[in-house]
Scaffold this motif. Structure first.
Motif, PDB file in Angstrom:
ATOM      1  N   UNK A 164      21.027  -4.079  14.093  1.00 44.30           N
ATOM      2  CA  UNK A 164      21.406  -5.485  13.945  1.00 44.30           C
ATOM      3  C   UNK A 164      20.529  -6.195  12.920  1.00 44.30           C
ATOM      4  N   UNK A 165      19.243  -5.892  12.920  1.00 41.09           N
ATOM      5  CA  UNK A 165      18.350  -6.536  11.954  1.00 41.09           C
ATOM      6  C   UNK A 165      18.633  -6.055  10.534  1.00 41.09           C
ATOM      7  N   UNK A 166      19.015  -4.792  10.407  1.00 41.43           N
ATOM      8  CA  UNK A 166      19.388  -4.278   9.091  1.00 41.43           C
ATOM      9  C   UNK A 166      20.652  -4.974   8.584  1.00 41.43           C
ATOM     10  N   UNK A 167      21.637  -5.091   9.455  1.00 37.95           N
ATOM     11  CA  UNK A 167      22.896  -5.726   9.062  1.00 37.95           C
ATOM     12  C   UNK A 167      22.698  -7.203   8.733  1.00 37.95           C
ATOM     13  N   UNK A 168      21.827  -7.870   9.496  1.00 32.03           N
ATOM     14  CA  UNK A 168      21.585  -9.294   9.261  1.00 32.03           C
ATOM     15  C   UNK A 168      20.780  -9.527   7.987  1.00 32.03           C
ATOM     16  N   UNK A 169      20.005  -8.516   7.574  1.00 33.75           N
ATOM     17  CA  UNK A 169      19.134  -8.680   6.405  1.00 33.75           C
ATOM     18  C   UNK A 169      19.847  -8.423   5.087  1.00 33.75           C
TER      19      UNK A 169
ATOM     20  N   UNK B 171      16.416   3.312   3.677  1.00 36.18           N
ATOM     21  CA  UNK B 171      17.004   2.017   3.323  1.00 36.18           C
ATOM     22  C   UNK B 171      16.833   1.005   4.451  1.00 36.18           C
ATOM     23  N   UNK B 172      17.011   1.464   5.683  1.00 32.50           N
ATOM     24  CA  UNK B 172      16.852   0.581   6.844  1.00 32.50           C
ATOM     25  C   UNK B 172      15.411   0.092   6.950  1.00 32.50           C
ATOM     26  N   UNK B 173      14.462   1.008   6.811  1.00 30.06           N
ATOM     27  CA  UNK B 173      13.051   0.642   6.914  1.00 30.06           C
ATOM     28  C   UNK B 173      12.671  -0.411   5.878  1.00 30.06           C
ATOM     29  N   UNK B 174      13.173  -0.246   4.672  1.00 30.11           N
ATOM     30  CA  UNK B 174      12.877  -1.224   3.616  1.00 30.11           C
ATOM     31  C   UNK B 174      13.484  -2.582   3.945  1.00 30.11           C
ATOM     32  N   UNK B 175      14.708  -2.574   4.488  1.00 32.01           N
ATOM     33  CA  UNK B 175      15.409  -3.828   4.782  1.00 32.01           C
ATOM     34  C   UNK B 175      14.737  -4.613   5.904  1.00 32.01           C
TER      35      UNK B 175
END
Length: 297
Positions: free
Chosen positions: A106-111, A164-168
């Motif tokens: 969710x945090x990845x999608x929101x970012x 990619x997720x970690x960076x986002x």
């Protein structure tokens, strides 16, 4: 060499959890109200944990996403969450891993840009991979993730999605989830196993609902606990007897949880189907086992 700075409060909490505090334990045992409801002392570990995690929660932003994609994305997310519950349960992973995986997604999608239908499962399994690396002794392996996706994604694609997720999300994995606060809240009340299981069941059902992403995890956990308590005679008695103490601990009123409880109740009544008319019931199946006291029946 760079100095390692350790949060003093976190260090104290770890020491208490590892070695205990005999004086506090004795005081806690003596602190019972006339009704038999367990009351936390001011210095109890649960109080410190709530304060510590609340401070972290205040630094997080909570916003909904995917609204521009319409109801189809909401359904796709629910299908993905149902699948993640199945994978997590099949491996015997902890609830901590499941809730963190959904939080990461969710945090990845929101970012950033919300994944499309073809890549949503890729980012979902990559989120679970990260969560199990953080919480589990024997985490998922990238090749296991590729197998679970029926070969739709390669190991290289999964590792790239993980990066990619970690960076986002700014490499931020140590965050409180709904499950974190559920355990903190329940530890402040003397509840039986049925109420504990009911609260955990409702909390996991909340994972399906995208609207709840806009609420702080502590409020979702508090609302889930209130619903579980109100559905049980023993729970209603506890709620009536210990409301003042509970309110003082969590800084929420019943009015604060009204909107959140409405969304949760809507989710509990909802029945979600895939395009092939398959019912999403991974959480229900998990909680209809003997160990979970047939809560979903």
């Amino acid at each position: 060499m760079a100095k390692l700075v350790i949060n003093n409060q976190a260090t104290i909490l770890v020491k208490r959890l590892m070695f205990g505090d005999s004086e506090q334990q004795e005081n806690a045992k003596r602190q019972k109200s006339s009704t038999g409801v367990f009351v936390l002392s001011e210095d109890d570990v649960a109080c410190d944990l709530y304060s510590y995690n609340s401070d972290i929660e205040k630094t997080m932003s909570f916003q909904s996403y995917g609204n521009s994609k319409g109801g189809s994305f909401k359904t796709m997310r629910s299908i993905l969450v149902d699948w993640l519950v199945s994978v997590h349960f099949a491996h015997g992973f902890s609830a901590n891993s499941l809730f963190l995986a959904v939080s990461i997604l969710d945090r990845y999608c929101a970012a950033g840009e919300t994944p499309c239908r073809k890549t949503l499962q890729l980012y979902g399994i990559a989120s679970l991979l990260l969560a199990t690396k953080y919480h589990e002794r024997n985490p998922l392996r990238p090749r296991d993730c590729a197998t679970y996706t029926a070969g739709c994604y390669t190991v290289e694609q999964i590792l790239a999605a993980e990066s990619e997720i970690l960076s986002a999300i700014g490499f931020r994995l140590s965050v409180p989830t709904v499950h974190t606060f559920v355990h903190i809240f329940l530890s402040s009340l003397k509840v039986n196993q049925e109420i504990r299981n009911s609260t955990e069941y409702i909390a996991e059902k909340c994972l399906y609902e995208m609207e709840l992403v806009a609420f702080p995890p502590s409020l979702v956990a508090f609302s889930a606990m209130l619903i579980a308590l109100s559905c049980n005679l023993h729970g209603r008695q506890i709620l009536q007897q210990a409301w003042g103490c509970l309110h003082a601990r969590v800084n929420y009123t019943e009015d604060d949880s009204t909107a959140c409880k409405a969304v949760i109740k809507k989710q509990l009544k909802a029945t979600i189907f895939t395009r092939s008319k398959r019912k999403l019931e991974a959480v229900d199946q998990k909680y209809t086992t003997v160990a979970k006291m047939d809560l979903a029946l």
